[in-house]
Design an enzyme around this catalytic site. Sequence first.
Site, mmCIF file in Angstrom:
data_model
loop_
_atom_site.group_PDB
_atom_site.id
_atom_site.type_symbol
_atom_site.label_atom_id
_atom_site.label_comp_id
_atom_site.label_asym_id
_atom_site.label_seq_id
_atom_site.Cartn_x
_atom_site.Cartn_y
_atom_site.Cartn_z
ATOM 1 N N SER A 1 -68.092 -1.194 -67.391
ATOM 2 C CA SER A 1 -67.629 -1.427 -66.027
ATOM 3 C C SER A 1 -68.797 -1.209 -65.063
ATOM 4 O O SER A 1 -69.848 -0.693 -65.460
ATOM 5 C CB SER A 1 -66.498 -0.442 -65.720
ATOM 6 O OG SER A 1 -65.970 -0.647 -64.444
ATOM 7 N N LYS A 2 -68.651 -1.585 -63.836
ATOM 8 C CA LYS A 2 -69.666 -1.266 -62.823
ATOM 9 C C LYS A 2 -69.057 -1.470 -61.448
ATOM 10 O O LYS A 2 -68.169 -2.300 -61.277
ATOM 11 C CB LYS A 2 -70.885 -2.205 -62.975
ATOM 12 C CG LYS A 2 -72.139 -1.665 -62.327
ATOM 13 C CD LYS A 2 -72.839 -0.668 -63.209
ATOM 14 C CE LYS A 2 -74.065 -0.095 -62.564
ATOM 15 N NZ LYS A 2 -74.857 0.687 -63.538
#
Length: 475
Positions: A110-111
């Site tokens: 994720s980011k």
Amino acid sequence: MNIQHAAATEPGFRDSVNLMVERAIDLLDLPEGLSENIHTCNSTYCVRFGVRLRGKVHTFTGYRAVHSDHMEPVKGGIRYAMNVDQDEVEALAALMTYKCALVEAPFGGSKGGLAIDPTEWSEDELEKITRRFAYELTKRDLINPSQNVPAPDMGTGEREMAWIADEFRRMNTTDINARACVTGKPLYAGGIAGRVEATGRGVQYAIREFFRHKEDVQSANLDGELEGKRIIVQGLGNVGYHAAKFLSQEDGAKIIAVIERGGAVSNPDGVDIDALKAHLTETGDVRGFKGGKFQSKGAALLTAECDILIPAAMESAITLKNADDVQAKLIVEAANGPVTAKANEILNDRGCVIIPDLYANAGGVTVSYFEWVKNISHIRFGRMQRRQEETRQSELMAEIEAMTNRKFGDMFRQNYKNGSKEIDLVRSGLDDTMRCSYECMRTVWRENEQCPDLRTAAYIVALQRVAQTYSSLNL
Ligand code: NAD
């Protein structure tokens, strides 16, 4: 620039990451449709929210992308920078999926990011903005100890993580694992010893491991040990500063230049990293630093003569424009995506070895993993066994001394006696991770004749692991 290269077009960051992944997929025999499924970013949430500051409402835009939730929680930093956009967070989220798989951190990728220049806002204002962003993400379980766990990235650090953790706790008063909702927190807020410097420390361990393999050192047209090697670092932020500090102070490497936003400082005898960092913190610039020669066109030093180049600032530092001129024999990608896919091809042809981002900067997520484990187990590493180890080791030494009628040296006695503190265990776990992951990566590089470089090898290892997990999912 080479004329042929001048005619080629440079892909954007996201396309660049895709090209690199596709290169590895081409060498794998994955079931039909699976590679596309792995490859695709699952979801991206974009939020626009207002915060009343300086007498009016300001609107901010933030993102949280989940590239792959084949394992949960998903993991990835939150970045504060003006150029944050959907493409960037999705590319960075994809890197997190592969990075976690490569270093066996049991997370999906994720980011997140907020399009903001943190230097434009006071600490109080940043706290308000961060808390509001955290509220928006928490409402949708995009911050959650069992689903999505952010960490620091460019423009954020311990302070922001502590605000996020507190905001989550206020919204989830009965969640006993609330502290595990974010990593990279200060120690007092549930952080772990060694997290601040973990990414830079991981870069150091990665380079040490590379130098343990003579064949790899030769592939880069280098020889000998890490000691005395001339290094240029771009970016003296969290990652660049710690990597440069440890490599120069502990391994005897020479940091001959540091490139920062406003210019670069060089010194053939080695730049004093702590002194330069202090100057940068105090003045906001490397200009005026007494311990080296300043030049305003800092980026020009990316192509200066050196043994090792460590881009530790941001993506796309080495592109079609300057790849032909890079003189470093080894590039260590401390930043995410500093070498574009096209530049990578040029550098490969020229025999420059690249230690890829998904391995080189994985120290951060590795220690974040330890912090998350610490938070859900609610106990500091080493707390149960440290004194027991001390007692046993002291008894053993006393027994040997009594039997032999000789005394151990003071230094040995002190080192051997000590039980493991949290920081010792964190370093040991990080070192082990960096060594084992390098071994997996280089085995593919050396044994698969079609594998051109360490990056493709890293993606192959990661993709195989992700594919294995997918094979048991009910899709
Ligand atoms: P940071 O904000 O602490 O530092 C970045 C530094 O780069 C700053 O000193 C900034 O002035 C400098 N910089 C920015 N633009 C520049 C330019 N054009 N030329 C030269 N210097 C420039 O960020 P960080 O946390 O050190 O992250 C740096 C890179 O490492 C990013 O790509 C990030 O995604 C990656 N990374 C960070 C972590 C982490 O734990 N912080 C983990 C993995 C990867």
